[in-house]
Design a protein around this motif. Structure first.
Motif, PDB file in Angstrom:
ATOM      1  N   THR A  38     -55.371 -77.242   3.601  1.00  0.00           N
ATOM      2  CA  THR A  38     -54.232 -78.132   3.835  1.00  0.00           C
ATOM      3  C   THR A  38     -53.035 -77.349   4.330  1.00  0.00           C
ATOM      4  O   THR A  38     -52.351 -77.746   5.276  1.00  0.00           O
ATOM      5  N   ARG A  70     -42.533 -84.006   8.184  1.00  0.00           N
ATOM      6  CA  ARG A  70     -42.395 -84.804   6.966  1.00  0.00           C
ATOM      7  C   ARG A  70     -41.737 -86.149   7.261  1.00  0.00           C
ATOM      8  O   ARG A  70     -42.158 -87.174   6.701  1.00  0.00           O
ATOM      9  N   SER A 130     -44.244 -88.353   8.796  1.00  0.00           N
ATOM     10  CA  SER A 130     -45.202 -88.785   7.785  1.00  0.00           C
ATOM     11  C   SER A 130     -44.659 -89.969   7.000  1.00  0.00           C
ATOM     12  O   SER A 130     -45.363 -90.953   6.761  1.00  0.00           O
ATOM     13  N   ASN A 174     -45.944 -93.794   7.305  1.00  0.00           N
ATOM     14  CA  ASN A 174     -46.684 -94.040   6.067  1.00  0.00           C
ATOM     15  C   ASN A 174     -48.068 -93.408   6.131  1.00  0.00           C
ATOM     16  O   ASN A 174     -49.081 -94.028   5.796  1.00  0.00           O
ATOM     17  N   GLN A 175     -48.109 -92.173   6.584  1.00  0.00           N
ATOM     18  CA  GLN A 175     -49.357 -91.419   6.750  1.00  0.00           C
ATOM     19  C   GLN A 175     -49.241 -90.119   5.975  1.00  0.00           C
ATOM     20  O   GLN A 175     -48.183 -89.478   5.969  1.00  0.00           O
ATOM     21  N   LYS A 176     -50.315 -89.732   5.323  1.00  0.00           N
ATOM     22  CA  LYS A 176     -50.290 -88.494   4.557  1.00  0.00           C
ATOM     23  C   LYS A 176     -49.927 -87.318   5.453  1.00  0.00           C
ATOM     24  O   LYS A 176     -50.368 -87.252   6.607  1.00  0.00           O
ATOM     25  N   ASN A 197     -50.847 -84.214   5.437  1.00  0.00           N
ATOM     26  CA  ASN A 197     -51.966 -83.412   5.913  1.00  0.00           C
ATOM     27  C   ASN A 197     -52.734 -84.130   7.018  1.00  0.00           C
ATOM     28  O   ASN A 197     -53.165 -83.512   7.997  1.00  0.00           O
ATOM     29  N   ASP A 198     -52.905 -85.465   6.869  1.00  0.00           N
ATOM     30  CA  ASP A 198     -53.621 -86.237   7.888  1.00  0.00           C
ATOM     31  C   ASP A 198     -52.860 -86.248   9.210  1.00  0.00           C
ATOM     32  O   ASP A 198     -53.464 -86.130  10.292  1.00  0.00           O
TER      33      ASP A 198
END
Length: 245
Positions: A185, A212, A215, A219-221, A223-224
């Motif tokens: 990660t 960040r 992200s 609304n996305q992680k 790491n993704d």
């Protein structure tokens, strides 16, 4: 001679642990070993299950047969029987004959219905807040003689050592997997930040803030999102890729 037999048995269990990939396989193999040991001691086929107690919770976690697992789980559900008492008291508890012993009537009925005539619970010490019990089942009464019980205690000592080793190995593997996942990660986030730094000519701190913020906005992680950016940058036509939050 007994010490050599114990060493040989422990070596057999270590080989079992080394050749399996999960704790369930180890536990099934351990109960198979225990059942075979008691079968040799009594001359009659014996079944075995293992019950684990940890942090005030008890569960049947393996067995040499499906029937052994079911009978052990019935005992745990009733909260009454030789295995339960062995776990609580820390000493072997024998039910020599289900037809003449007057203890644990409900559990004795379940054993009789399954053509089990005797049972034996032998505790194993694992660590400060955990314990386990080997629960043996015999089709004929009177099989668990003093000599057989002694053999069961020796078996439980060897099996306990193997179980502690298996738990430590599994715990170490899980920690290694978690560490690898954390490192993977961190690597993909660092790569994504490097791409943003090159595109926006900014510092690493600013690049991470942009990532960040994107992200949170999408609304996305984190790491993704970082993985998506790295994949897009390294794919066909990657030279034209540009990060936009």
């Amino acid at each position: 001679m007994a010490d050599q037999e114990m060493a040989d048995d422990f070596e057999q269990l270590v080989d079992l642990i080394a050749g399996t990939e999960d704790i369930k396989s180890v536990l099934d193999g351990l109960t198979g070993f225990a059942a075979a040991t008691m079968t040799r001691a009594t001359g009659v086929p014996i079944e075995c299950a293992v019950t684990l107690h940890r942090r005030k919770r008890t569960a049947t976690i393996g067995g040499s047969s499906g029937r052994a697992v079911v009978l052990d789980r019935i005992e745990q559900t009733l909260g009454d029987g030789p295995c339960v008492e062995a776990l609580e008291g820390g000493v072997p508890v024998l039910l020599g004959d289900v037809s003449s012993d007057r203890r644990w009537p409900e559990y004795r009925s379940a054993l009789a219905a399954a053509d089990v005539a005797g049972a034996l619970g032998i505790p194993m010490k694992l660590d400060d807040d955990a314990g386990a019990v080997l629960d043996f089942f015999a089709p004929v009464s009177g099989l668990f003689t003093e000599q057989a019980v002694s053999e069961g205690i020796r078996c439980a000592e060897v099996a306990g050592k193997a179980l502690r080793l298996a738990v430590r190995i599994v715990s170490a593997d899980q920690r290694a997997e978690h560490l690898k996942a954390a490192m993977d990660t961190r690597t993909v986030i660092d790569l994504a930040c490097g791409i943003i730094m090159a595109q926006n000519k900014c510092s690493k701190e600013a690049a991470f803030d942009l990532l960040r913020h994107a992200s949170n906005t999408r609304n996305q992680k984190l790491n993704d999102l970082a993985q998506t950016l790295v994949d897009r940058f390294s794919g066909p036509g990657s030279g034209a890729a540009y990060f936009d939050d």
